[in-house]
Write a protein that holds these residues in place. Structure first.
Motif, PDB file in Angstrom:
ATOM      1  N   ALA A  14      -1.591  11.594   4.404  1.00  0.00           N
ATOM      2  CA  ALA A  14      -3.048  11.632   4.529  1.00  0.00           C
ATOM      3  C   ALA A  14      -3.524  10.677   5.615  1.00  0.00           C
ATOM      4  O   ALA A  14      -4.450  10.996   6.376  1.00  0.00           O
ATOM      5  N   THR A  30      -6.344  12.404  -0.124  1.00  0.00           N
ATOM      6  CA  THR A  30      -5.586  11.938  -1.291  1.00  0.00           C
ATOM      7  C   THR A  30      -6.123  12.562  -2.570  1.00  0.00           C
ATOM      8  O   THR A  30      -5.364  12.825  -3.500  1.00  0.00           O
ATOM      9  N   TRP A  59      -4.338   0.132   2.207  1.00  0.00           N
ATOM     10  CA  TRP A  59      -4.365   1.149   3.261  1.00  0.00           C
ATOM     11  C   TRP A  59      -4.323   0.507   4.651  1.00  0.00           C
ATOM     12  O   TRP A  59      -3.745   1.063   5.583  1.00  0.00           O
ATOM     13  N   ALA A 114      -0.024  13.171  -0.106  1.00  0.00           N
ATOM     14  CA  ALA A 114       0.576  11.843  -0.215  1.00  0.00           C
ATOM     15  C   ALA A 114      -0.134  10.873   0.721  1.00  0.00           C
ATOM     16  O   ALA A 114      -0.510  11.253   1.844  1.00  0.00           O
ATOM     17  N   PRO A 115      -0.323   9.621   0.307  1.00  0.00           N
ATOM     18  CA  PRO A 115      -1.094   8.679   1.125  1.00  0.00           C
ATOM     19  C   PRO A 115      -0.579   8.524   2.552  1.00  0.00           C
ATOM     20  O   PRO A 115      -1.375   8.478   3.492  1.00  0.00           O
ATOM     21  N   THR A 128      -7.449  -1.402  -2.738  1.00  0.00           N
ATOM     22  CA  THR A 128      -6.976  -0.167  -2.093  1.00  0.00           C
ATOM     23  C   THR A 128      -7.226  -0.214  -0.595  1.00  0.00           C
ATOM     24  O   THR A 128      -6.377   0.193   0.205  1.00  0.00           O
TER      25      THR A 128
END
Length: 276
Positions: free
Chosen positions: A55, A46, A12, A51-52, A8
Motif C-alpha cells: 500500500a 490498507t 509508517w 498489505a501495508p 501508526t
C-alpha cells in the motif's frame, strides 16, 4: 482527521517513508497537504486489505504521478530569475539558501526542467568564470554540492521489477553530477536504477553489467581520453543491455552503430522510459 493513532503514523514513517515534508528543530513533524493525501490513500488501501508495504508503494507512486501532472515547465523569465537567485546565493557561499532553492525547483518543476533550465546554465557560468579568472573554485564546488544534495533527496523507486538503468562513469572519470541528475529523474518516473559512481575500471563495469543485467547501461565521460577506455565490445557481448553514452567526451569519437548518444537529460530519460 485520518482516524489512525500517532504510533501508526510513526511506524509508517519509519518503515515505509510516509513521513512529513517538514520537521522542526525540536523534532516535531509537520505534515503538508500533499503528505496528508498520501496518508489518506494509505489508509484507504490498507482498509481494502492491501498489505501495508504494498500500500505504501502504491500511495507514493500515485502521489508522484499526480505531482508530475501538476508541474509547470520552467522557462523564460522565471528560469532566468531562478538562475539569478541561485547564482547570487552561490557567490555568497550561502549553502542553506542554495539547498532550499534547488529543492523547491525540483519539487515545483521536476528534475529535468530544473536541471536543464537552471542548474546546468548556472554551473556552466560559474565554471567559465573559474576558467577566465582563475578564482572562484570554492563557489563552483559548493554550488555543485548543493545541487547534488537536492538530487539525492528525490525518493528512489521501491517497486519490484528489472533494473531500468545502470549508470557509470568511464574509467578515471570523476564527474558524477550528471549521472545523479539522470538517476533522480528516473526516480521521479518510478524506475529502478543504480549508479556505480566515479572512476569505474573497465573490468568492474563488465562485472556489474553481468550481475545486474540492466535494461539500459549509460556511461558518462567529459574527455575523449577517458571515453576511449570504455570496453564496448566486451559490454555488448555480456548482456542484452541497450548501451548509451553521454557527456562531452564522446564528441567526435567513432562508436559502434548500436550505441545511443542522448544529447540532453530529456533524451536520456526518454531512452530509458521507452525500453523499461
Amino acid at each position: 482527521m485520518l482516524g489512525i493513532a500517532p504510533t501508526t503514523l510513526r511506524t509508517w514513517d519509519q518503515r515505509y517513508g510516509l513521513g512529513p515534508s517538514i520537521r522542526t528543530e525540536g523534532g516535531h513533524r509537520r505534515y503538508e497537504e500533499a503528505d496528508v493525501e498520501v496518508l489518506r490513500r494509505m489508509v484507504a488501501l490498507t482498509g481494502q486489505g492491501v498489505a501495508p508495504a504494498s500500500a505504501a508503494v502504491l500511495a507514493r507512486r500515485e502521489a508522484a504521478a499526480r505531482l508530475a501532472r501538476s508541474r509547470a515547465p520552467l522557462g523564460g523569465e522565471e528560469a532566468r530569475a531562478a538562475q539569478r537567485g541561485f547564482l547570487a546565493a552561490a557567490r555568497r557561499l550561502d549553502e542553506p539558501l542554495m539547498l532550499d532553492l534547488a529543492a523547491k525547483l525540483i519539487t515545483a518543476h521536476g528534475v529535468v526542467s530544473a536541471w536543464e533550465a537552471v542548474f546546468v546554465p548556472s554551473l556552466v557560468e560559474l565554471g567559465d568564470q573559474v576558467a577566465e579568472r582563475g578564482q572562484g573554485v570554492e563557489v563552483e564546488h559548493l554550488a555543485s554540492a548543493s545541487v547534488l544534495h537536492a538530487l539525492r533527496e528525490v525518493p528512489r523507486s521501491a517497486r519490484p521489477g528489472p533494473l531500468a538503468a545502470l549508470l557509470s562513469c568511464a574509467p578515471d572519470e570523476q564527474h558524477v553530477l550528471a549521472l545523479e541528475a539522470l538517476g533522480a529523474a528516473l526516480s521521479e518516473e518510478d524506475r529502478l536504477w543504480r549508479s556505480l559512481g566515479a572512476r569505474v575500471p573497465a573490468d568492474a563495469l563488465c562485472d556489474a553489467v553481468t550481475r545486474l543485467r540492466p535494461v539500459v547501461l549509460l556511461v558518462w565521460a567529459h574527455r575523449a581520453d577517458l571515453a576511449r577506455q570504455v570496453p564496448f565490445a566486451a559490454l555488448e557481448s555480456l548482456s542484452g543491455a541497450v548501451v548509451a553514452v553521454a557527456g562531452p567526451g564522446w564528441h567526435g569519437l567513432e562508436l559502434p552503430a548500436s550505441v545511443h548518444r542522448p544529447a540532453t537529460l530529456t533524451e536520456a530519460v526518454g531512452l530509458v522510459l521507452t525500453r523499461a
